[in-house]
Motif scaffolding. Structure first.
Motif, mmCIF file in Angstrom:
data_model
loop_
_atom_site.group_PDB
_atom_site.id
_atom_site.type_symbol
_atom_site.label_atom_id
_atom_site.label_comp_id
_atom_site.label_asym_id
_atom_site.label_seq_id
_atom_site.Cartn_x
_atom_site.Cartn_y
_atom_site.Cartn_z
ATOM 1 N N GLU A 1 0.836 -1.191 0.000
ATOM 2 C CA GLU A 1 0.000 0.000 0.000
ATOM 3 C C GLU A 1 0.878 1.252 0.000
ATOM 4 O OE1 GLU A 1 -4.212 1.398 1.946
ATOM 5 O OE2 GLU A 1 -3.043 -0.160 2.954
ATOM 6 N N VAL A 2 0.365 2.305 -0.639
ATOM 7 C CA VAL A 2 1.090 3.568 -0.767
ATOM 8 C C VAL A 2 0.326 4.656 -0.003
ATOM 9 C CG1 VAL A 2 1.921 5.318 -2.391
ATOM 10 C CG2 VAL A 2 2.018 2.892 -3.007
ATOM 11 N N PHE A 3 1.087 5.497 0.705
ATOM 12 C CA PHE A 3 0.515 6.549 1.541
ATOM 13 C C PHE A 3 1.138 7.891 1.196
ATOM 14 C CE2 PHE A 3 0.150 2.580 3.703
ATOM 15 C CZ PHE A 3 -1.085 2.620 4.332
ATOM 16 N N ALA A 4 0.343 8.948 1.344
ATOM 17 C CA ALA A 4 0.855 10.302 1.129
ATOM 18 C C ALA A 4 1.653 10.778 2.336
ATOM 19 C CB ALA A 4 -0.291 11.265 0.842
ATOM 20 N N ARG A 5 1.308 10.261 3.515
ATOM 21 C CA ARG A 5 2.054 10.596 4.739
ATOM 22 C C ARG A 5 1.759 9.538 5.790
ATOM 23 N NH1 ARG A 5 -2.337 13.687 4.560
ATOM 24 N NH2 ARG A 5 -3.649 13.821 6.399
ATOM 25 N N GLU A 6 2.603 9.469 6.797
ATOM 26 C CA GLU A 6 2.407 8.521 7.895
ATOM 27 C C GLU A 6 1.063 8.760 8.563
ATOM 28 O OE1 GLU A 6 4.172 5.936 8.853
ATOM 29 O OE2 GLU A 6 6.013 6.301 7.726
ATOM 30 N N GLY A 7 0.355 7.698 8.854
ATOM 31 C CA GLY A 7 -0.904 7.791 9.566
ATOM 32 C C GLY A 7 -2.097 8.159 8.713
ATOM 33 N N ALA A 8 -1.891 8.417 7.432
ATOM 34 C CA ALA A 8 -2.984 8.777 6.535
ATOM 35 C C ALA A 8 -3.611 7.524 5.936
ATOM 36 C CB ALA A 8 -2.462 9.678 5.417
ATOM 37 N N VAL A 9 -4.734 7.701 5.284
ATOM 38 C CA VAL A 9 -5.394 6.620 4.560
ATOM 39 C C VAL A 9 -4.581 6.333 3.303
ATOM 40 C CG1 VAL A 9 -7.514 5.988 3.340
ATOM 41 C CG2 VAL A 9 -7.645 7.314 5.438
ATOM 42 N N GLY A 10 -4.484 5.076 2.928
ATOM 43 C CA GLY A 10 -3.752 4.700 1.719
ATOM 44 C C GLY A 10 -4.369 5.330 0.484
ATOM 45 N N ILE A 11 -3.515 5.657 -0.479
ATOM 46 C CA ILE A 11 -3.991 6.299 -1.701
ATOM 47 C C ILE A 11 -3.761 5.435 -2.932
ATOM 48 C CG2 ILE A 11 -3.880 8.664 -0.879
ATOM 49 C CD1 ILE A 11 -1.136 7.538 -3.107
ATOM 50 N N GLY A 12 -3.195 4.263 -2.746
ATOM 51 C CA GLY A 12 -2.936 3.401 -3.890
ATOM 52 C C GLY A 12 -2.076 2.217 -3.513
ATOM 53 N N ALA A 13 -1.468 1.624 -4.544
ATOM 54 C CA ALA A 13 -0.659 0.421 -4.329
ATOM 55 C C ALA A 13 0.486 0.379 -5.334
ATOM 56 C CB ALA A 13 -1.518 -0.821 -4.474
ATOM 57 N N ASP B 1 7.154 -1.938 6.962
ATOM 58 C CA ASP B 1 5.951 -2.695 7.308
ATOM 59 C C ASP B 1 4.994 -2.883 6.140
ATOM 60 O OD1 ASP B 1 6.772 -2.812 10.067
ATOM 61 O OD2 ASP B 1 6.113 -0.727 10.243
ATOM 62 N N GLY B 2 5.516 -3.100 4.950
ATOM 63 C CA GLY B 2 4.659 -3.293 3.785
ATOM 64 C C GLY B 2 4.009 -2.030 3.275
ATOM 65 N N LYS B 3 4.606 -0.888 3.603
ATOM 66 C CA LYS B 3 4.062 0.413 3.209
ATOM 67 C C LYS B 3 5.131 1.238 2.500
ATOM 68 C CE LYS B 3 1.546 0.676 7.552
ATOM 69 N NZ LYS B 3 1.376 1.500 8.748
ATOM 70 N N VAL B 4 4.669 2.043 1.555
ATOM 71 C CA VAL B 4 5.520 3.037 0.911
ATOM 72 C C VAL B 4 4.906 4.399 1.228
ATOM 73 C CG1 VAL B 4 6.384 3.939 -1.279
ATOM 74 C CG2 VAL B 4 6.169 1.459 -0.947
ATOM 75 N N VAL B 5 5.685 5.266 1.856
ATOM 76 C CA VAL B 5 5.228 6.619 2.188
ATOM 77 C C VAL B 5 5.955 7.580 1.254
ATOM 78 C CG1 VAL B 5 5.014 8.373 3.983
ATOM 79 C CG2 VAL B 5 4.876 5.931 4.590
ATOM 80 N N LEU B 6 5.180 8.354 0.531
ATOM 81 C CA LEU B 6 5.740 9.267 -0.465
ATOM 82 C C LEU B 6 6.198 10.582 0.137
ATOM 83 C CD1 LEU B 6 3.021 8.796 -3.225
ATOM 84 C CD2 LEU B 6 5.223 7.611 -3.017
#
Length: 90
Positions: free
Chosen positions: A11-23, A54-59
């Protein structure tokens, strides 16, 4: 940033703690391709990634082109419209 640490479907996030915006769709040696909801695929270079864990990409949103930033800001608009259009539950 080592792209080899990233996996497809994370999952891809715009910032830590935000809702995912894509993959993550694809991983290459020097970039990844992500799908942004309501926008489509976007190439992301290593310098445009703030963190991977943790399986996340934060942009790093500030490092993205304007069209990608606009897409992230509106990524969940269609979902929000659907929820608002539903009748209230009694």
């Amino acid at each position: 940033m080592k792209m080899s640490n990233i996996r497809r479907e994370w999952e891809v996030f715009a910032r830590e703690g935000a809702v995912g915006i894509g993959a993550v769709r694809d991983v290459s040696d020097d970039h990844i391709v992500i799908y942004i909801e309501g926008f489509g695929d976007q190439r992301i270079d290593a310098e445009q990634i703030a963190s991977v864990h943790d399986g996340k990409v934060v942009l790093d949103v500030d490092a993205l082109p304007q069209d990608a930033r606009d897409a992230i800001r509106t990524a969940h608009d269609e979902e929000d419209r659907v929820v608002r259009s539903r009748p209230p539950v009694d």
